[in-house]
Design an enzyme around this catalytic site. Structure first.
Site, short mmCIF file in Angstrom:
data_model
loop_
_atom_site.label_atom_id
_atom_site.label_comp_id
_atom_site.label_asym_id
_atom_site.label_seq_id
_atom_site.Cartn_x
_atom_site.Cartn_y
_atom_site.Cartn_z
N TYR A 32 0.81 -1.22 0.00
CA TYR A 32 0.00 0.00 0.00
C TYR A 32 0.84 1.26 0.00
O TYR A 32 0.37 2.33 -0.40
CB TYR A 32 -0.91 0.04 1.23
CG TYR A 32 -2.18 -0.77 1.08
CD1 TYR A 32 -2.13 -2.15 0.93
CD2 TYR A 32 -3.42 -0.15 1.10
CE1 TYR A 32 -3.28 -2.89 0.80
CE2 TYR A 32 -4.58 -0.89 0.98
CZ TYR A 32 -4.51 -2.26 0.83
OH TYR A 32 -5.66 -2.99 0.70
N LYS A 37 3.57 -15.52 3.14
CA LYS A 37 3.80 -16.31 1.91
C LYS A 37 5.31 -16.57 1.85
O LYS A 37 5.99 -16.20 0.88
CB LYS A 37 3.27 -15.53 0.69
CG LYS A 37 3.26 -16.29 -0.61
CD LYS A 37 2.24 -17.43 -0.66
CE LYS A 37 2.37 -18.19 -1.97
NZ LYS A 37 1.53 -19.41 -2.01
N ASP A 94 -2.49 -18.62 1.24
CA ASP A 94 -3.47 -19.38 0.44
C ASP A 94 -4.13 -20.46 1.30
O ASP A 94 -5.34 -20.67 1.24
CB ASP A 94 -2.85 -19.94 -0.85
CG ASP A 94 -1.51 -20.63 -0.64
OD1 ASP A 94 -0.96 -20.56 0.48
OD2 ASP A 94 -1.00 -21.24 -1.60
N ASP A 105 -6.18 -7.31 4.09
CA ASP A 105 -7.30 -6.71 3.35
C ASP A 105 -8.15 -7.81 2.73
O ASP A 105 -9.38 -7.83 2.86
CB ASP A 105 -6.74 -5.78 2.26
CG ASP A 105 -7.87 -5.17 1.43
OD1 ASP A 105 -8.87 -4.72 2.04
OD2 ASP A 105 -7.75 -5.16 0.19
N ASP A 115 -12.19 -9.51 4.07
CA ASP A 115 -13.43 -9.54 3.28
C ASP A 115 -13.98 -10.97 3.29
O ASP A 115 -15.19 -11.19 3.41
CB ASP A 115 -13.20 -9.11 1.82
CG ASP A 115 -13.49 -7.62 1.60
OD1 ASP A 115 -13.33 -6.84 2.56
OD2 ASP A 115 -13.86 -7.25 0.47
C1 IPM Z 1 -10.34 -1.69 3.73
C2 IPM Z 1 -10.58 -1.12 2.37
C3 IPM Z 1 -9.45 -0.15 2.02
C4 IPM Z 1 -8.16 -0.97 2.01
C5 IPM Z 1 -9.63 0.61 0.70
C6 IPM Z 1 -10.91 1.41 0.68
C7 IPM Z 1 -8.45 1.50 0.40
O1 IPM Z 1 -10.71 -2.13 1.44
O2 IPM Z 1 -10.24 -0.91 4.69
O3 IPM Z 1 -10.25 -2.92 3.84
O4 IPM Z 1 -7.82 -1.58 1.00
O5 IPM Z 1 -7.49 -1.00 3.04
MG MG Z 2 -10.72 -4.09 2.25
#
Ligand code: IPM
Ligand code: MG
Length: 365
Positions: A143, A193, A225, A249, A253
């Site tokens: 990032y 990894k 993975d 990240d 999700d």
């Molecule tokens: C998160 C989001 C952010 C990230 C984006 C919006 C930049 O996906 O907080 O997980 O990738 O960190």
């Molecule tokens: Mg995210």
């Protein structure tokens, strides 16, 4: 009782709608417990680019720096800002806040509500008992590494991103995970990894070194993975997961879906700066700005509301107030109310504002 300064950054898409309900809950807590929460609202993301020319202005950054905590809505995901050109992108606001305020530790707790086990796409018997915490490194890795650019060469375009981690960055995030594990089931999974990446081999080495100072906590190393696979195969096998920025990240999700919806999960981003009340932090739901449903009043405000609970707990030490919010959310869900994202046969679908109101009312119970 006390006076607390909170900067509220609603952001883009559904950010403003869900944050409005979160602020409503915050002020209700203030009244109930006799605290003064002074909230200052400012622009970030698309609205800030359009009004102030930047995803987050220097003035807003200063406001944040002086506050006790930040309540953040959502950002980005707006198609006209998705191009590859170098124009200001809304996401930069969030990245700048994280980096300049040194909020390197992102805590993402995943604990599905019992009444929602059915809402997940994973079988109930697999989910039952899931209670895990992802500690994501937030200010390093891909990032922020330089260079990060698309460039022209005689052979055509090429692009580069840089995955850099220092020993110090790895050490401090792994330490946060160990400290948190001590208050939980004392089990850490460090995700990397290391079979491919140098940064991961350093990560593993430092994680082992820190582990030697915490003999009461067990540590395992898992390749990212394999971790992605285990999260849906056996989520109850995890207690604390610690990992670098990009892996965190992606995995969060995935882990969010164990709870049935992205609309359920709060997160805290912490550093080491202390205020008069505790640890300074930025609090945001994990979900994005969901532009497809923005402005329709159907977004789920629960993640934003639970974000307030995390803020009260981690930045102000107000445990009882935090628990009051969490219990109210649970009560409303158990009573059968659902927003669109959690729609189930036999349950009543309600909108963003109604959900906020029911949670406020349930706090009185
Ligand atoms: C998160 C989001 C952010 C990230 C984006 C919006 C930049 O996906 O907080 O997980 O990738 O960190
Ligand atoms: Mg995210």
């Amino acid at each position: 009782m006390g006076t607390y300064t909170i900067v509220v950054l609603p952001g883009d898409g559904i950010g403003p709608e869900v944050t409005e309900q979160a602020v409503r809950v915050l002020h209700e807590i203030g009244e109930r417990y006799g605290h003064t929460f002074q909230s200052h609202q400012a622009l970030v993301g698309v609205s800030a680019i359009e009004a102030e020319g930047q995803a987050i202005s220097d003035a807003t950054m200063q406001l944040c720096q002086k506050s006790d905590a930040i309540l953040f809505g959502a950002i980005g995901g707006i198609p006209r800002y998705e191009g590859s050109s170098s124009q200001e992108r809304p996401e930069r606001a969030l990245l700048r806040l994280r980096k300049e305020l040194e909020l390197f530790a992102n805590l993402r707790p995943i604990r599905p509500f019992k009444a929602l086990l059915n809402a997940s796409s994973i079988k109930q018997e697999v989910l039952q008992g899931t209670d895990l915490l992802v500690v994501r490194e937030l200010t390093g890795g891909l990032y922020f590494g330089k260079p990060s650019e698309i460039r022209e060469t005689p052979q055509g375009l090429e692009a580069v991103d840089t995955l850099l981690y220092t020993e110090r960055e790895i050490d401090r995030i792994v330490r946060v995970a160990f400290e948190l594990a001590r208050g939980r089931r004392k089990k850490i999974t460090s995700v990397d990894k290391a079979n491919v990446l140098s940064s991961s081999r350093l990560w593993r080495h430092i994680a082992e070194r820190v582990a030697s100072e915490y003999p009461d906590v067990t540590i395992d190393h898992l390749l990212v993975d394999t971790c992605a696979m285990q999260l849906v195969r056996n989520p109850t096998g995890f207690d604390v997961i610690v990992t670098e920025n990009m892996f965190g990240d992606i995995l969060t999700d995935e882990a969010a879906m164990l709870t049935g919806s992205m609309g359920m999960l709060p997160s805290a981003s912490l550093g080491t700066r202390r205020t008069a009340h505790g640890l300074f932090g930025l609090y945001e739901p994990i979900h994005g700005s969901a532009p497809d449903i923005a402005g329709q009043g159907k977004a789920n405000p629960i993640a934003a509301i639970l974000t307030v609970a995390m803020l009260l707990r981690h930045s102000f030490g107000l445990e009882q107030e935090a628990t009051t919010i969490e219990a109210a959310v649970e009560r409303v869900i158990e009573a059968g109310y659902r927003t669109e994202d959690l729609k189930e046969a036999g349950k009543e679908v309600i909108g963003t504002q109604e959900m906020g109101k029911l949670i406020v009312d349930a706090m009185a119970a």
